[in-house]
Every structure is written in C-alpha cells, then in structure tokens.
Scaffold this motif. Structure first.
Motif, PDB file in Angstrom:
ATOM      1  N   GLU A  36       0.840  -1.204   0.000  1.00 52.69           N
ATOM      2  CA  GLU A  36       0.000   0.000   0.000  1.00 52.69           C
ATOM      3  C   GLU A  36       0.870   1.247   0.000  1.00 52.69           C
ATOM      4  OE1 GLU A  36      -3.405   0.783  -0.084  1.00 52.69           O
ATOM      5  OE2 GLU A  36      -3.399  -1.252  -0.893  1.00 52.69           O
ATOM      6  N   LEU A  80      -3.304  -6.895  -7.092  1.00 50.47           N
ATOM      7  CA  LEU A  80      -3.024  -5.480  -7.333  1.00 50.47           C
ATOM      8  C   LEU A  80      -3.761  -4.986  -8.562  1.00 50.47           C
ATOM      9  CD1 LEU A  80       0.820  -5.483  -6.614  1.00 50.47           C
ATOM     10  CD2 LEU A  80      -0.951  -4.417  -5.190  1.00 50.47           C
ATOM     11  N   ARG A  81      -3.750  -5.782  -9.628  1.00 52.12           N
ATOM     12  CA  ARG A  81      -4.455  -5.374 -10.850  1.00 52.12           C
ATOM     13  C   ARG A  81      -5.963  -5.315 -10.634  1.00 52.12           C
ATOM     14  NH1 ARG A  81      -0.325  -8.600 -14.811  1.00 52.12           N
ATOM     15  NH2 ARG A  81       1.028  -6.791 -15.223  1.00 52.12           N
ATOM     16  N   ARG A 100      -4.453  -1.106  -9.515  1.00 50.83           N
ATOM     17  CA  ARG A 100      -3.081  -0.591  -9.493  1.00 50.83           C
ATOM     18  C   ARG A 100      -2.408  -0.838 -10.830  1.00 50.83           C
ATOM     19  NH1 ARG A 100      -0.934  -0.585  -4.042  1.00 50.83           N
ATOM     20  NH2 ARG A 100       0.886   0.472  -4.937  1.00 50.83           N
ATOM     21  N   VAL A 120       0.687  -2.161 -12.700  1.00 51.68           N
ATOM     22  CA  VAL A 120       1.738  -3.117 -12.349  1.00 51.68           C
ATOM     23  C   VAL A 120       2.598  -3.403 -13.566  1.00 51.68           C
ATOM     24  CG1 VAL A 120       2.271  -5.434 -11.487  1.00 51.68           C
ATOM     25  CG2 VAL A 120       0.244  -4.216 -10.633  1.00 51.68           C
ATOM     26  N   ARG A 173      -0.935   4.454  -9.057  1.00 56.29           N
ATOM     27  CA  ARG A 173      -0.190   3.896  -7.920  1.00 56.29           C
ATOM     28  C   ARG A 173       0.666   2.719  -8.355  1.00 56.29           C
ATOM     29  NH1 ARG A 173      -3.895   2.005  -3.844  1.00 56.29           N
ATOM     30  NH2 ARG A 173      -2.160   2.145  -2.418  1.00 56.29           N
ATOM     31  N   VAL A 232       3.311  -0.246  -9.317  1.00 57.76           N
ATOM     32  CA  VAL A 232       4.091  -1.227  -8.575  1.00 57.76           C
ATOM     33  C   VAL A 232       5.010  -1.936  -9.565  1.00 57.76           C
ATOM     34  CG1 VAL A 232       4.046  -3.236  -7.047  1.00 57.76           C
ATOM     35  CG2 VAL A 232       2.135  -1.608  -7.018  1.00 57.76           C
ATOM     36  N   GLN A 250       5.937   1.551  -5.795  1.00 60.81           N
ATOM     37  CA  GLN A 250       6.173   0.497  -4.814  1.00 60.81           C
ATOM     38  C   GLN A 250       6.893  -0.650  -5.513  1.00 60.81           C
ATOM     39  OE1 GLN A 250       3.263   2.511  -3.830  1.00 60.81           O
ATOM     40  NE2 GLN A 250       4.942   2.989  -2.447  1.00 60.81           N
TER      41      GLN A 250
END
Length: 199
Positions: A52, A77-78, A82, A84, A134, A136, A163
């Motif tokens: 997060e 996450l997807r 998010r 990725v 966001r 990753v 992240q």
C-alpha cells in the motif's frame, strides 16, 4: 558486487497469528490464467498491506512457491486497479543491461544502447510512473538481475512514487542495489518456508 541475503528474523511458527499458520486456498486470475495459492493467506495479506505504501521482498528456497505467491499478488493489485509492471530476471537477460525492463520503453528503445546507465535509468523510471495508477514494479528472481537493472529497481523504490516487490532465492548472492531495498528503504522481508502437510 553482490551480497548474500542473510536469513531474516523468522516468525515464531508456534505463536498465534504467525505467518504461515492455518489453511487457506485462494485463487485469482492473471490474464487468462487462474492462480491458486494454498496455505499462504498470511503472507499474501502481509505483502498486499506492505505494498500500500512501502516495498517488500519475498525470499525462500527453490520450489517453495515464491513465483505463485508473486503472481497472486500481481493479480490482486491489478484487480484493485493498481498499475503493475511485472518482470522476470533470468541469467540470459542479465547479459543485456536493463533486459527485464526493456518492455517499458517506447518503440525507439534501440537507442538505449547508446545511452549512459544513468540516463537510461531515468527514462525507465519515468516509464514506470506511467504504467498506471499507484504503480508497482514486481521482479521475480531478482537475485539474477544485472547491476544497471538492479539500480533502477532500487531508485524506483527510493523515488517514493513506485512500490517495489521482488522475489529472491534464499542463499543466493544478490546485487548491492537489491540488498539496499531492505537495508536502506525499509522493504519488509517475507520468508516463505515449505508448507507442512497440515497447511
């Protein structure tokens, strides 16, 4: 130069709430492939919570399920919206600077070979921020990364805008920049042990 990741502190497996306790089966889709994870609910929750706002390292012996756990995290996450970028380091790709990240680059990426490592890293970092909301960066088998790519991974984590999740084989030498993830930017190390029959 490479370092070998020392064994991180292991959770007490007998304590209530320790990682790996209990039985859980979870599945999610990565693209069109269903990913089912057995007995890793606590590790998955720890990784997703850490990603997060921070970074994480999955470490374990060959065959304990690191790749399956990472693929499940990517799917989660997807599903959460998010952005990725997932990559896999290989011995072959290590001979090509930035090999695992080349798919981030626009079609004129051939000119990357004429760029300095620093300027190529800046371009790759800029592209990482565009993979979606966001973002990753996920790298499996990160112990096999070439030094320039490992530096981009570290700089992405240090930037505060991306992240990072990496998976490593326990006991293998790792690039200094990957070791710096837990040493300098506070990545949480999640140790995967082999599952017992009760799990």
């Amino acid at each position: 130069m490479a370092l070998t990741l020392g064994a991180p502190a292991r959770p007490d497996r007998s304590a209530p709430g320790s990682a790996g306790a209990g039985v859980a089966v979870q599945s999610a889709a990565v693209g069109q492939v269903a990913v089912t994870v057995l007995g890793r609910a606590r590790e998955l929750r720890t990784l997703l919570e850490r990603l997060e706002h921070g970074h994480a390292v999955v470490q374990g012996d060959a065959g304990v399920g690191k790749t399956t756990v990472v693929r499940r995290v990517v799917a989660e996450l997807r599903e959460a919206g998010r952005g990725v970028h997932d990559a896999v380091a290989t011995s072959a790709a290590a001979s090509v600077p930035f090999g695992p990240l080349l798919s981030l680059l626009p079609p004129d990426r051939d000119r990357l070979g004429t760029m300095t490592d620093a300027s190529a890293a800046r371009q790759l970092l800029a592209e990482l921020t565009r993979v979606g909301p966001r973002p990753v960066l996920v790298v499996d088998d990160a112990h096999l990364l070439d030094d320039p790519t490992a530096t981009v991974v570290f700089e992405a984590a240090r930037s505060g805008t991306v992240q990072v999740l990496v998976a490593l084989r326990a006991g293998e030498p790792v690039p200094d920049a990957i070791a710096a993830l837990w040493r300098d930017v506070g990545a949480e190390v999640v140790e995967l042990d082999a599952l017992s029959l009760s799990q």
